[in-house]
Design a protein around this motif. Structure first.
Motif, PDB file in Angstrom:
ATOM      1  N   MET A  68     -29.009   4.397 -10.243  1.00 50.74           N
ATOM      2  CA  MET A  68     -28.000   4.371  -9.080  1.00 50.74           C
ATOM      3  C   MET A  68     -28.169   5.839  -8.391  1.00 50.74           C
ATOM      4  N   ASN A  69     -28.306   5.932  -7.155  1.00 49.49           N
ATOM      5  CA  ASN A  69     -27.567   6.894  -6.770  1.00 49.49           C
ATOM      6  C   ASN A  69     -26.207   7.658  -6.894  1.00 49.49           C
ATOM      7  N   CYS A  70     -25.977   7.903  -6.427  1.00 48.68           N
ATOM      8  CA  CYS A  70     -24.683   8.411  -6.124  1.00 48.68           C
ATOM      9  C   CYS A  70     -23.320   7.921  -5.089  1.00 48.68           C
ATOM     10  N   PRO A  71     -22.197   7.560  -5.162  1.00 41.54           N
ATOM     11  CA  PRO A  71     -22.388   7.042  -4.110  1.00 41.54           C
ATOM     12  C   PRO A  71     -21.458   7.906  -3.109  1.00 41.54           C
ATOM     13  N   CYS A  72     -20.963   9.437  -3.516  1.00 40.91           N
ATOM     14  CA  CYS A  72     -20.558  10.682  -2.889  1.00 40.91           C
ATOM     15  C   CYS A  72     -21.984  11.209  -1.452  1.00 40.91           C
ATOM     16  N   GLY A  73     -22.797  10.249  -1.632  1.00 46.53           N
ATOM     17  CA  GLY A  73     -23.858  10.971  -0.978  1.00 46.53           C
ATOM     18  C   GLY A  73     -24.558  11.803  -1.051  1.00 46.53           C
ATOM     19  N   SER A  74     -24.311  13.160  -2.224  1.00 43.29           N
ATOM     20  CA  SER A  74     -25.376  14.313  -2.414  1.00 43.29           C
ATOM     21  C   SER A  74     -26.759  13.359  -2.927  1.00 43.29           C
ATOM     22  N   ARG A  75     -27.662  12.402  -3.634  1.00 47.45           N
ATOM     23  CA  ARG A  75     -28.366  11.932  -3.043  1.00 47.45           C
ATOM     24  C   ARG A  75     -29.467  11.877  -4.712  1.00 47.45           C
ATOM     25  N   ALA A  76     -28.414  12.079  -5.324  1.00 49.95           N
ATOM     26  CA  ALA A  76     -28.156  13.042  -7.351  1.00 49.95           C
ATOM     27  C   ALA A  76     -28.402  11.760  -8.177  1.00 49.95           C
ATOM     28  N   ALA A  77     -28.446  11.066  -8.290  1.00 50.65           N
ATOM     29  CA  ALA A  77     -28.241  10.026  -9.570  1.00 50.65           C
ATOM     30  C   ALA A  77     -26.442   9.894  -9.916  1.00 50.65           C
ATOM     31  N   PHE A  78     -26.323   8.808  -9.888  1.00 50.70           N
ATOM     32  CA  PHE A  78     -24.303   8.764 -10.371  1.00 50.70           C
ATOM     33  C   PHE A  78     -24.802   9.712 -11.162  1.00 50.70           C
ATOM     34  N   SER A  79     -25.309   9.003 -12.516  1.00 51.42           N
ATOM     35  CA  SER A  79     -25.384   9.621 -13.914  1.00 51.42           C
ATOM     36  C   SER A  79     -25.157  10.786 -14.522  1.00 51.42           C
ATOM     37  N   HIS A  80     -25.696  11.493 -13.082  1.00 51.64           N
ATOM     38  CA  HIS A  80     -25.712  13.192 -13.225  1.00 51.64           C
ATOM     39  C   HIS A  80     -25.246  13.898 -12.176  1.00 51.64           C
ATOM     40  N   CYS A  81     -23.935  12.829 -11.472  1.00 53.77           N
ATOM     41  CA  CYS A  81     -22.836  13.037  -9.589  1.00 53.77           C
ATOM     42  C   CYS A  81     -21.754  13.473 -10.715  1.00 53.77           C
ATOM     43  N   CYS A  82     -21.369  11.993 -10.245  1.00 57.35           N
ATOM     44  CA  CYS A  82     -20.298  12.031  -9.991  1.00 57.35           C
ATOM     45  C   CYS A  82     -19.827  11.021 -11.235  1.00 57.35           C
ATOM     46  N   GLN A  83     -20.064  10.727 -11.860  1.00 66.08           N
ATOM     47  CA  GLN A  83     -19.913   9.634 -13.300  1.00 66.08           C
ATOM     48  C   GLN A  83     -19.128  10.353 -14.715  1.00 66.08           C
ATOM     49  N   PRO A  84     -20.178  12.292 -14.817  1.00 61.65           N
ATOM     50  CA  PRO A  84     -19.873  12.646 -15.782  1.00 61.65           C
ATOM     51  C   PRO A  84     -17.973  12.951 -15.697  1.00 61.65           C
ATOM     52  N   TYR A  85     -17.547  13.010 -14.368  1.00 65.27           N
ATOM     53  CA  TYR A  85     -16.246  13.410 -14.173  1.00 65.27           C
ATOM     54  C   TYR A  85     -15.860  12.511 -14.417  1.00 65.27           C
ATOM     55  N   HIS A  86     -16.358  11.214 -14.035  1.00 66.22           N
ATOM     56  CA  HIS A  86     -15.345   9.885 -14.367  1.00 66.22           C
ATOM     57  C   HIS A  86     -14.865   9.574 -15.787  1.00 66.22           C
ATOM     58  N   LEU A  87     -16.399  10.177 -16.715  1.00 64.10           N
ATOM     59  CA  LEU A  87     -15.774   9.969 -17.962  1.00 64.10           C
ATOM     60  C   LEU A  87     -15.323  11.187 -18.576  1.00 64.10           C
ATOM     61  N   LYS A  88     -14.684  12.107 -18.278  1.00 65.97           N
ATOM     62  CA  LYS A  88     -14.127  12.897 -18.392  1.00 65.97           C
ATOM     63  C   LYS A  88     -15.208  14.204 -19.700  1.00 65.97           C
ATOM     64  N   VAL A  89     -16.213  13.955 -19.048  1.00 65.67           N
ATOM     65  CA  VAL A  89     -17.532  15.079 -20.033  1.00 65.67           C
ATOM     66  C   VAL A  89     -16.932  16.178 -19.422  1.00 65.67           C
ATOM     67  N   LYS A  90     -16.661  16.561 -18.382  1.00 67.09           N
ATOM     68  CA  LYS A  90     -16.655  17.654 -17.679  1.00 67.09           C
ATOM     69  C   LYS A  90     -15.807  17.179 -16.669  1.00 67.09           C
ATOM     70  N   ALA A  91     -14.719  18.228 -15.715  1.00 62.33           N
ATOM     71  CA  ALA A  91     -14.114  18.993 -14.620  1.00 62.33           C
ATOM     72  C   ALA A  91     -14.746  18.734 -13.184  1.00 62.33           C
ATOM     73  N   ALA A  92     -14.933  17.689 -12.377  1.00 61.54           N
ATOM     74  CA  ALA A  92     -14.869  18.660 -11.292  1.00 61.54           C
ATOM     75  C   ALA A  92     -14.429  19.842 -10.704  1.00 61.54           C
ATOM     76  N   PRO A  93     -15.231  21.027 -10.412  1.00 65.11           N
ATOM     77  CA  PRO A  93     -15.338  22.543 -10.860  1.00 65.11           C
ATOM     78  C   PRO A  93     -14.674  22.712  -8.956  1.00 65.11           C
TER      79      PRO A  93
END
Length: 126
Positions: free
Chosen positions: A1-26
């Motif tokens: 699934m494309n990320c809802p934020c509009g980046s055109r990247a996959a959700f799993s490679h865009c915002c989801q890692p932040y949601h899962l606390k795998v990394k922090a938004a830079p």
């Protein structure tokens, strides 16, 4: 699934890692985009956790989940982004299935290496 934020990247490679606390938004913009995505996927815990502690009193996880589930978000447009300020337009459907726009200039704070949403100024639709 494309990320809802509009980046055109996959959700799993865009915002989801932040949601899962795998990394922090830079950046403030990355946090803003990830918060928009959290509204789309109804991740109330992330919305609560990324609200600055001084502003959490007026926000609860249940209020976030209610807002997220009762709104059909359509798209995000970044109008302006600076170090700690992001102006955006978030498009959504109202109860009459008409498109409306939430236009906000949001303020963010970097604290202990993490970004937090502080508050925002809303613009009238017109």
């Amino acid at each position: 699934m494309n990320c809802p934020c509009g980046s055109r990247a996959a959700f799993s490679h865009c915002c989801q890692p932040y949601h899962l606390k795998v990394k922090a938004a830079p950046t403030a913009e990355a946090l803003m985009r990830s918060r928009y995505s959290a509204f789309v996927v109804a991740d109330a815990a992330y919305l609560y956790d990324t609200t600055h502690s001084s502003k959490r009193k007026g926000h609860s996880k249940s209020a976030y989940i209610s807002n997220a589930k009762n709104t059909k978000w359509l798209k995000l447009e970044i109008v302006f982004s600076d170090f700690d300020v992001v102006e955006f337009k978030a498009y959504y459907l109202n109860k009459k299935f008409q498109t409306e726009v939430l236009h906000e200039k949001s303020n963010f704070r970097l604290e202990d290496g993490k970004w937090y949403y502080v508050d925002g100024e809303f613009y009238e639709q017109g």
